[in-house]
Write an enzyme that holds these catalytic residues in place. Structure first.
Site, short mmCIF file in Angstrom:
data_model
loop_
_atom_site.label_atom_id
_atom_site.label_comp_id
_atom_site.label_asym_id
_atom_site.label_seq_id
_atom_site.Cartn_x
_atom_site.Cartn_y
_atom_site.Cartn_z
N ASN A 44 0.71 -0.92 -0.23
CA ASN A 44 -0.03 -0.09 0.04
C ASN A 44 0.74 1.24 0.03
OD1 ASN A 44 -3.02 0.57 0.70
ND2 ASN A 44 -1.73 2.01 1.49
N ASN A 103 -4.66 5.11 5.51
CA ASN A 103 -5.70 5.07 4.09
C ASN A 103 -6.80 4.38 4.20
OD1 ASN A 103 -4.95 3.40 1.01
ND2 ASN A 103 -6.12 5.50 1.50
N ARG A 183 -1.68 -8.10 -6.35
CA ARG A 183 -2.81 -8.17 -5.30
C ARG A 183 -3.68 -9.12 -5.75
NH1 ARG A 183 -3.92 -2.58 -3.25
NH2 ARG A 183 -6.24 -3.33 -2.82
N HIS A 264 -8.84 7.53 -4.96
CA HIS A 264 -8.89 7.08 -3.69
C HIS A 264 -7.53 6.79 -2.97
CE1 HIS A 264 -10.72 5.47 -0.05
NE2 HIS A 264 -10.27 4.34 -0.43
#
Length: 286
Positions: A44, A103, A183, A264
């Site tokens: 991340n 986050n 991911r 985002h």
């Protein structure tokens, strides 16, 4: 690279293994990742840890349910469970007070930890945090995509690529295939599929859980006098950008920066800017 010198280990917190990477020296800064499929601490913040570790001692865990940490969490109070786990990790590491950087999902966990035990927190940096006005309107398209990832016909690389390139960032073409692949592999861990960490509340306690997860309904927020930097992408399609001014107006010592052409995942899309303003903000008291 400083990350090449990261000290990685697994720490037992309340009987469960929590993976954590530590690097750098100086004031303690805990970096809490988001809750998207396949997320983890180091992935991340891949574009941030080297810059920040030149100034601080970074503590970067995989939150419960993700990466190399224990799977499963209390679905009746997810943010409270995450906060308890992070605080327990700090206890095990012998850390009394730390700055928190969070986050999305990790931003909600950071806020909840500060609300529950403000004496353990220095400064706060939250990027598009969850739990801000979540019961006041219907979920965004990005949040629906995230929550449906393990539903229907199950996880797939195409579903994950759509979520990341359409909802996590403003410019989907900038996301390399390698990031999606990593991911995706992490998201199909059988233990994660069996108990997805981020899911829509259900059952007889669903309404109570939703209200508990809306941090703007927590009366303690107005009294949380911690210096707080709120960062929000103006094109965020997961957590509404209107949450930025909402949180700013609720917290007594907060400042807000919103950036254009940013989704985002501000710390990834606007890494150079993010690193600069976070370092400046966290060092201000020194």
């Amino acid at each position: 690279m400083i990350t090449d010198k990261a000290h990685e280990r697994t720490v037992t917190v309340a009987g469960k293994p929590i993976f954590v990477a530590e690097m750098g020296s100086g004031p303690n800064v805990v970096m809490l990742h988001g809750g998207g499929p396949g997320a983890s601490g180091l992935s991340n913040y891949a574009r941030n840890v080297d810059a920040l570790a030149a100034h601080f001692r970074l503590i970067v865990p995989d939150l419960p349910g993700y990466g190399r940490s224990a799977k499963g969490l209390d679905q009746a109070d997810p943010f409270g469970y995450l906060a308890d786990t992070v605080r327990g990790l700090l206890d095990e590491l012998g850390v009394g007070i730390a700055h928190l950087v969070g986050n999305s999902y990790g931003g909600a966990a950071a806020l909840r930890l500060a609300l529950d035990t403000p004496q353990r927190v220095g400064r706060l940096v939250v990027m598009g945090p969850g739990g801000i006005g979540t019961t006041r309107s219907l979920p965004t398209a990005g949040l629906r995509s995230l929550l449906s990832y393990y539903g229907g016909d199950g996880p797939s690389r195409d579903k994950l690529a759509t979520f990341i390139r359409t909802y996590l960032v403003h410019d989907g073409a900038a996301v390399p295939d390698e990031l999606v692949d990593l991911r995706y592999l992490a998201s199909i861990d059988p233990d994660v599929i069996a108990a997805p960490p981020l899911r829509r509340p259900s059952g007889p306690t669903a309404l109570r859980t939703l209200w508990r997860m809306d941090l703007t309904r927590d009366r303690r927020l107005k009294a949380l006098a911690k210096p707080t930097l709120i960062l929000w992408g103006r094109d965020d399609r997961v957590n509404r950008p209107s949450g930025g001014p909402m949180l700013l107006n609720l917290m007594p010592d907060a400042e807000l920066m919103m950036t254009p052409r940013t989704g985002h995942w501000m710390q990834w899309e606007r890494a150079e800017l993010f690193n600069r303003v976070v370092i400046e903000f966290l060092e201000r008291e020194r």
